[in-house]
Design a protein around this motif. Structure first.
Motif, mmCIF file in Angstrom:
data_model
loop_
_atom_site.group_PDB
_atom_site.id
_atom_site.type_symbol
_atom_site.label_atom_id
_atom_site.label_comp_id
_atom_site.label_asym_id
_atom_site.label_seq_id
_atom_site.Cartn_x
_atom_site.Cartn_y
_atom_site.Cartn_z
ATOM 1 N N TRP A 18 2.934 11.967 -11.318
ATOM 2 C CA TRP A 18 3.862 12.296 -10.233
ATOM 3 C C TRP A 18 3.461 13.558 -9.479
ATOM 4 C CZ3 TRP A 18 7.847 9.166 -8.765
ATOM 5 C CH2 TRP A 18 8.161 8.110 -9.634
ATOM 6 N N GLU A 19 2.352 14.210 -9.873
ATOM 7 C CA GLU A 19 1.971 15.486 -9.262
ATOM 8 C C GLU A 19 1.686 15.367 -7.767
ATOM 9 O OE1 GLU A 19 1.966 18.630 -10.358
ATOM 10 O OE2 GLU A 19 2.867 17.895 -12.199
ATOM 11 N N SER A 20 0.773 14.487 -7.397
ATOM 12 C CA SER A 20 0.353 14.427 -5.993
ATOM 13 C C SER A 20 0.739 13.127 -5.296
ATOM 14 C CB SER A 20 -1.161 14.627 -5.894
ATOM 15 O OG SER A 20 -1.825 13.605 -6.615
ATOM 16 N N ALA A 21 1.219 12.171 -6.053
ATOM 17 C CA ALA A 21 1.552 10.875 -5.450
ATOM 18 C C ALA A 21 2.624 10.193 -6.284
ATOM 19 C CB ALA A 21 0.301 9.990 -5.376
ATOM 20 N N ILE A 22 3.083 9.084 -5.777
ATOM 21 C CA ILE A 22 4.024 8.237 -6.511
ATOM 22 C C ILE A 22 3.196 7.172 -7.218
ATOM 23 C CG2 ILE A 22 5.910 6.576 -6.231
ATOM 24 C CD1 ILE A 22 6.639 8.258 -3.687
ATOM 25 N N PRO A 23 3.458 6.886 -8.476
ATOM 26 C CA PRO A 23 2.700 5.839 -9.164
ATOM 27 C C PRO A 23 2.739 4.518 -8.374
ATOM 28 C CG PRO A 23 3.972 7.083 -10.756
ATOM 29 C CD PRO A 23 4.402 7.559 -9.398
ATOM 30 N N ASP A 24 1.614 3.820 -8.401
ATOM 31 C CA ASP A 24 1.451 2.602 -7.597
ATOM 32 C C ASP A 24 2.567 1.587 -7.794
ATOM 33 O OD1 ASP A 24 -0.902 3.625 -6.570
ATOM 34 O OD2 ASP A 24 -2.207 2.428 -7.862
ATOM 35 N N GLU A 25 3.001 1.381 -9.051
ATOM 36 C CA GLU A 25 4.005 0.343 -9.291
ATOM 37 C C GLU A 25 5.308 0.638 -8.560
ATOM 38 O OE1 GLU A 25 4.017 2.816 -13.217
ATOM 39 O OE2 GLU A 25 2.581 2.271 -11.660
ATOM 40 N N TYR A 26 5.638 1.921 -8.386
ATOM 41 C CA TYR A 26 6.875 2.283 -7.693
ATOM 42 C C TYR A 26 6.688 2.231 -6.179
ATOM 43 C CZ TYR A 26 7.940 3.754 -12.401
ATOM 44 O OH TYR A 26 8.116 3.774 -13.766
ATOM 45 N N THR A 27 5.496 2.576 -5.716
ATOM 46 C CA THR A 27 5.195 2.420 -4.293
ATOM 47 C C THR A 27 5.316 0.955 -3.893
ATOM 48 O OG1 THR A 27 3.730 4.347 -4.277
ATOM 49 C CG2 THR A 27 3.408 2.708 -2.521
ATOM 50 N N LEU A 28 4.747 0.065 -4.704
ATOM 51 C CA LEU A 28 4.839 -1.368 -4.417
ATOM 52 C C LEU A 28 6.287 -1.851 -4.461
ATOM 53 C CD1 LEU A 28 1.746 -2.626 -6.435
ATOM 54 C CD2 LEU A 28 1.947 -2.388 -3.948
ATOM 55 N N GLN A 29 7.058 -1.346 -5.422
ATOM 56 C CA GLN A 29 8.464 -1.744 -5.532
ATOM 57 C C GLN A 29 9.235 -1.390 -4.265
ATOM 58 O OE1 GLN A 29 10.629 0.214 -8.684
ATOM 59 N NE2 GLN A 29 12.471 -0.998 -8.320
ATOM 60 N N VAL A 30 9.110 -0.156 -3.780
ATOM 61 C CA VAL A 30 9.903 0.222 -2.611
ATOM 62 C C VAL A 30 9.371 -0.409 -1.330
ATOM 63 C CG1 VAL A 30 10.867 2.309 -3.628
ATOM 64 C CG2 VAL A 30 8.799 2.457 -2.262
ATOM 65 N N GLN A 31 8.072 -0.679 -1.252
ATOM 66 C CA GLN A 31 7.556 -1.409 -0.082
ATOM 67 C C GLN A 31 8.107 -2.836 -0.081
ATOM 68 O OE1 GLN A 31 6.040 -0.213 2.558
ATOM 69 N NE2 GLN A 31 5.644 1.824 1.769
ATOM 70 N N HIS A 32 8.192 -3.455 -1.263
ATOM 71 C CA HIS A 32 8.821 -4.774 -1.378
ATOM 72 C C HIS A 32 10.272 -4.687 -0.901
ATOM 73 C CE1 HIS A 32 10.252 -8.533 -3.269
ATOM 74 N NE2 HIS A 32 11.291 -7.793 -3.615
ATOM 75 N N TYR A 33 10.995 -3.671 -1.359
ATOM 76 C CA TYR A 33 12.388 -3.499 -0.951
ATOM 77 C C TYR A 33 12.501 -3.303 0.566
ATOM 78 C CZ TYR A 33 14.021 -2.911 -5.809
ATOM 79 O OH TYR A 33 14.347 -3.083 -7.134
ATOM 80 N N MET A 34 11.563 -2.573 1.158
ATOM 81 C CA MET A 34 11.588 -2.391 2.614
ATOM 82 C C MET A 34 11.309 -3.709 3.332
ATOM 83 S SD MET A 34 10.123 1.419 3.438
ATOM 84 C CE MET A 34 9.146 1.855 2.000
ATOM 85 N N ALA A 35 10.459 -4.556 2.739
ATOM 86 C CA ALA A 35 10.225 -5.883 3.321
ATOM 87 C C ALA A 35 11.508 -6.696 3.325
ATOM 88 C CB ALA A 35 9.130 -6.618 2.539
ATOM 89 N N VAL A 36 12.275 -6.594 2.246
ATOM 90 C CA VAL A 36 13.528 -7.343 2.128
ATOM 91 C C VAL A 36 14.578 -6.822 3.106
ATOM 92 C CG1 VAL A 36 15.474 -7.889 0.591
ATOM 93 C CG2 VAL A 36 13.123 -8.022 -0.275
ATOM 94 N N THR A 37 14.705 -5.501 3.188
ATOM 95 C CA THR A 37 15.803 -4.896 3.947
ATOM 96 C C THR A 37 15.484 -4.623 5.413
ATOM 97 O OG1 THR A 37 15.081 -2.651 3.383
ATOM 98 C CG2 THR A 37 16.669 -3.729 1.878
ATOM 99 N N GLY A 38 14.205 -4.450 5.731
ATOM 100 C CA GLY A 38 13.823 -4.034 7.078
ATOM 101 C C GLY A 38 13.906 -2.531 7.281
#
Length: 160
Positions: A85-105
């Motif tokens: 978590w130091e310099s970035a968000i772990p990939d699995e969580y980045t993918l999760q929220v991008q998926h959520y943004m796809a769903v919600t707009g």
């Protein structure tokens, strides 16, 4: 899930689900306390209108000036994972929220994390249309396998 649409409880049963809900509430409250951004907890699972197989179970939503309605996602992490978590968000969580943004707009998401029970961090992620397109393509292909009742091909990963 088995052939009758039944799934086993997660490891730890309902107790782990309840504890997870309690910790997410603590992370939400701490985020609001530190940022002044109020979080609203949705009471429903959201479904994409364009891609109905895509669902989102949001930990919260918030209003961000110049962005609009955004996703809030609460996480916990072991102290041993603090470096992730130091310099970035772990990939699995980045993918999760991008998926959520796809769903919600929605155009953005905050992820807040409680690390080791005593370190609190949060980061903002902007919507990434290129990544969302890739996710939709991959999820669509997987969903086709579900509908056809054919297993996806082996890819050499630990999961397969």
């Amino acid at each position: 899930m088995d052939g009758e649409n039944r799934a086993d409880l997660p490891a730890g049963g309902w107790r782990s689900c309840l504890l997870g809900d309690a910790v997410r509430a603590i992370v939400r409250d701490e985020f609001t306390k530190r940022t002044g951004i109020e979080i609203t907890k949705p009471t429903v699972i959201l479904q994409s209108e364009e891609h109905p197989f895509m669902l989102a179970n949001l930990d919260g939503i918030c209003e961000v000036p110049d962005v609009g309605t955004c996703i809030f996602e609460a996480k916990t992490a072991s102290a041993y994972k603090a470096g992730e978590w130091e310099s970035a968000i772990p990939d699995e969580y980045t993918l999760q929220v991008q998926h959520y943004m796809a769903v919600t707009g929605y155009q953005g998401a905050y992820i807040a994390v409680l690390i080791g029970g005593n370190t609190f961090r949060w980061k903002f992620i902007e919507r990434d249309e290129e990544l969302i397109s890739i996710l939709i393509e991959l999820e669509s292909a997987f969903w086709n396998h579900v509908q056809d009742r054919t297993p996806p091909p082996l890819d050499g990963s630990d999961a397969s």
